[in-house]
Design an enzyme around this catalytic site. Structure first.
Site: not given
Length: 402
Positions: A7, A89, A178, A239, A382
């Site tokens: 990643n 990823r 996600h 956010r 993940e």
């Protein structure tokens, strides 16, 4: 079979090396501060104590070179041929990718084309991909996309009510994110329920500093809270999530803020941080317990907005087999889970307070016996999901080439 998962960020590379025979993590590491004065490599061999070393990591080439040298020195990768593949990823695949893809020139071109949709992520992913190919040119490389799982959304769910040419010419639509996490926990939830995923309806809540919810019908995502960008949807650490879009214009006129300043405000200084000055949920809980009204408000807003999405996705799905909590907050915050499930008897949601305080691992049902649906707490993984998808991609390629 060994699979390396990468990643790559703009100044970091996170990785795991898996032995897929038993899905064991052989090495897990993070190279950070790439391009800065003191880049560091933090890694752990299996369950041994973590190791922290300073490296020469002025660019991604040096960082990945240090990574492969470490794997070799630790006898975890004596020869590149031990690797079945490298799984990468990639945040955004646009409309090009519904599944993982074996990386070739066309895949790289498509990832490049959607950079405007993920300007903070895709360029860094490309750096990692290109450097991994350069250093391991004979090893298959597979891209796994966060957006791919949500490519099953129907058009009435992914289109925005905007002029059609903005979609057809500029790709303005809901993509969702996600997806790797939502897919992983959906598969785990189906196993926990003893049902085929293709017959399972779920509401999955990935709650971390970034947060999203997905409506999954018969194993496929049919709606999700994040949109064209990860800014839409739930209130998050920093956010804003859903707000009146005209606030943007008001801020521009009233405060004379530039587009860049407003974008930074909505992404980095809003959400929980905007309400109480903190984005770490553990800190916010401590502040609230100490009597901080701003922290209490942030917690109430965070839970309230999740409940609204749960109700909306019940309406979308009709039948729900399980509500699934995952992510750093979803897996560890008992108070939040209780708040999200409180006063939801209309939907048959009944949480067991004692089970909620200590859910079993890896798939704990914290619902009461009279709950009409399971309430599951599942630890997401993940990186493992990327490794699984990369392995499936390789198998499909080998099968089709016979």
């Amino acid at each position: 079979m060994k699979i390396l998962v990468l990643n790559a960020g703009s100044s970091s590379v996170k990785y795991r090396l898996f032995d897929m025979s038993d899905r064991a993590v052989l090495v897990a590491g993070l190279i950070e501060r790439i391009g800065e004065e003191s880049p560091h490599h933090h890694y752990r061999l299996g369950r041994a104590d973590p190791i922290d070393v300073k490296i020469a990591g002025h660019n991604h080439q040096q960082a990945l070179q240090a990574l492969f040298e470490t794997l070799s020195a630790c006898a975890m990768l004596n020869d590149p041929s031990e690797l079945a593949c490298i799984g990468h990823r990639v945040v955004h695949g646009g409309e090009y990718f519904r599944e993982p893809a074996l990386i070739d020139a066309q895949v790289i071109q498509h990832i490049t084309e959607v950079i405007p949709l993920a300007p903070l992520h895709n360029p860094a992913h490309l750096l990692g991909i290109q450097e991994a190919i350069r250093q391991m040119e004979n090893i298959p490389q597979v891209a796994v996309f966060d957006t791919a799982f949500h490519q099953t959304l129907p058009d009435y769910a992914y289109r925005y009510p905007l002029p059609a040419h903005l979609y057809t010419e500029h790709g303005v639509r809901r993509y969702g994110f996600h997806g790797t996490s939502h897919r992983y926990v959906a598969e785990q939830a189906a196993q926990c329920l003893g049902k085929p995923l293709s017959e399972t309806n779920l509401i999955t809540l990935h709650l971390g500093n970034g947060a999203s919810v997905a409506a999954i019908k018969n194993g496929e995502s049919i709606d999700t809270s994040m949109g064209m960008t990860p800014l839409e949807g739930l209130m998050m650490g920093s956010r804003c999530g859903d707000i009146d879009p005209a606030i943007h214009f008001y801020l521009s006129r009233a405060l004379n803020l530039s587009n860049e300043a407003i974008e930074a405000l909505l992404n980095k200084d809003s959400g929980c941080k905007g309400i109480c000055g903190e984005n770490d949920m553990r800190t916010i809980h401590r502040m609230a317990e100490a009597g901080d009204d701003h922290a209490r408000l942030a917690l109430a807003m965070y839970a309230y907005r999740i409940k609204k999405y749960i109700g909306a996705y019940f309406a979308v799905l009709g039948r729900v087999d399980a509500l699934v909590f995952t992510g750093g907050i979803g897996e560890n915050d008992a108070w939040l889970r209780q708040q999200c499930c409180a006063d939801m008897a209309l939907f048959g949601i009944a949480i067991d307070e004692q089970k909620n305080l200590n859910p079993t691992h890896p798939c704990g049902n914290i619902g009461r016996d009279d709950s009409r649906l399971a309430i599951l707490v599942i630890a997401t993984d993940e990186e493992l999901e990327i490794a699984i998808q990369a392995m499936e991609c390789l198998r499909n390629r080998n099968h089709s080439s016979r």
